[in-house]
Design an enzyme around this catalytic site. Structure first.
Site, short mmCIF file in Angstrom:
data_model
loop_
_atom_site.label_atom_id
_atom_site.label_comp_id
_atom_site.label_asym_id
_atom_site.label_seq_id
_atom_site.Cartn_x
_atom_site.Cartn_y
_atom_site.Cartn_z
N HIS A 105 0.83 -1.21 0.00
CA HIS A 105 0.00 0.00 0.00
C HIS A 105 0.87 1.26 0.00
CE1 HIS A 105 -3.71 2.29 1.04
NE2 HIS A 105 -2.84 3.08 1.64
N GLU A 106 1.81 1.32 0.93
CA GLU A 106 2.64 2.51 1.04
C GLU A 106 3.61 2.63 -0.13
OE1 GLU A 106 1.78 4.70 3.02
OE2 GLU A 106 0.45 3.49 4.27
#
Length: 418
Positions: free
Chosen positions: A18-19
């Site tokens: 996600h990051e």
């Protein structure tokens, strides 16, 4: 211990992917990404590469990419401040020492008259000894030094706020997008390993001594009809059998082009208080690249629809907060799933990745969806909202989400001891 390792791996993978999406698109847009963090709280690991500090933090409750301009900049230097300056080989300022200046004997200590680190990248100052006025240019990669900690300055064109609505929106959307792509990749990987179920009602494995085995059904048989009623596909076949526990039925199958009739008595099992029919057969699987890739997308779509429907039921009150699971509940479910095998564990990981992507896209403050909502308002208004007001909204949203997490976690703990 296997569950602990599996949970840490799963959590780390979901947050990392996600990051990573946020980080990649921040860099592609020319934004200065100050930090890429997994977890919150005190650092337990840190590594700096180029402009970005990569950290693993103590509390495993998420992660973040800290991009210049999303929050107020590091230091606001005003006229009258005394700072230390160090210079590079071409005479530009490459270090601005805010405090503890005595620890930097090579620094020139000056009093600020005017400093612009956003646009002009200049410092107008006075020598403290001679009171002579100086004008210096600041290197684009100059460092702030505060409490002996170095942080790169962020010229305006490297800040989040300087970018177009499209680039800002893509940087925010990239996190959830990567979670969906991870799910697709996992389902495709599982498809190549174990195959994907064919849509037709073709029999795969036959359980020994099951009703199907005793009736003479064979692997590769395609079910044509049950009691004379046509069977359209595998799901139609499964649902029909489930609705006929302990009944005598006639199954017509296509076996290498020949129609074979079979008589059998459907077995029965009880699941969640309901008796359903079983005859002891499994679906047929195939591994053609086209079908496997299609399976990755269709499975992701089906799970997405399922989760969105559940979210809708929460909003309309059809589901209560008790239906939500926090970290404790997810850990407990992971413990059960790990026992059933690695394939089910990766299926669970893909489903949680989709869930993380959907939840982050909800239009709530502090989530990516909330930030996208503000970016959308900026596109409509033609100018951004007041950053301080937006920050207050996100702070309140984060506090409410944290409170919700506490409530959900408490419910998880209560369920464990019921």
């Amino acid at each position: 211990m296997n569950t602990v390792i599996a949970f840490i791996f799963m959590f780390g993978l979901l947050v990392f992917i996600h990051e990573l999406g946020h980080l990649i698109f921040a860099k592609r847009a020319g934004m200065l990404a100050r930090e890429f963090a997994i977890g919150f709280g005190p650092k337990i690991f840190a590594y700096r590469k180029d402009e970005t500090l990569y950290t693993v933090r103590l509390l495993p409750i998420g992660g973040y990419v800290r991009v210049a301009g999303e929050d107020p900049e590091i230091v606001d230097l005003k006229p009258g401040y005394h700072i230390g300056l160090e210079f590079n080989d071409v005479g530009k300022v490459n270090k601005i020492i805010v405090n503890n200046k005595s620890k930097y004997p090579n620094a020139k200590v000056v009093e600020v008259e005017r400093i612009d680190l956003d646009h002009d990248l200049t410092v107008d100052c006075y020598d403290l000894d001679t009171e002579e006025k100086y004008h210096y240019e600041v290197d684009r990669k100059a460092l702030f030094v505060m409490d002996e900690k170095e942080t790169m300055i962020a010229p305006y064109d490297r800040q989040f706020t300087s970018k177009s609505v499209g680039k800002k929106g893509m940087q925010v959307f990239a996190g959830p997008m990567m979670n969906f792509l991870l799910a697709i990749a996992i389902f495709i990987g599982l498809g190549f390993i174990q195959g994907v179920p064919v849509e037709e009602a073709v029999l795969g494995g036959i359980q020994e001594d099951s009703p199907a085995d005793q009736a003479g059904l064979m692997e590769g048989d395609e079910v044509v009809s049950i009691n004379g009623d046509p069977v359209e596909d595998w799901m139609d076949f499964v649902l029909t059998v489930q609705d006929m526990p302990d009944e005598d039925i006639q199954i017509s199958v296509d076996r290498e082009g020949e129609i074979v009739e079979n008589q059998l008595t459907v077995g029965s099992v009880t699941e969640r208080g309901e008796t359903i029919g079983r005859i002891g057969v499994m679906a047929s699987f195939e591994k053609s690249p086209g079908d496997v890739i299609k399976y990755g997308f269709t499975q992701t779509y089906d799970v997405t629809v399922l989760i969105i429907n559940a979210v809708g039921q929460l909003v309309t009150g059809q589901l209560s907060l008790d239906a939500l699971a926090g970290p404790v509940g997810i850990y407990s479910a992971t413990d059960d799933i790990v026992q059933t095998g690695i394939m089910n564990f990766f299926t669970w990981t893909a489903m949680l990745s989709i869930n993380l992507g959907i939840v982050n896209l909800l239009p709530l403050p502090a989530l990516d969806g909330g930030r996208l909502l503000f970016i959308g308002l900026e596109a409509i208004r033609g100018k951004p909202l007041d950053p301080q007001k937006e920050g207050v909204v996100h702070f309140i949203g984060f506090a409410l989400l944290f409170l919700l997490m506490i409530i959900v976690t408490w419910n998880d703990i209560e369920r464990l001891f019921m």
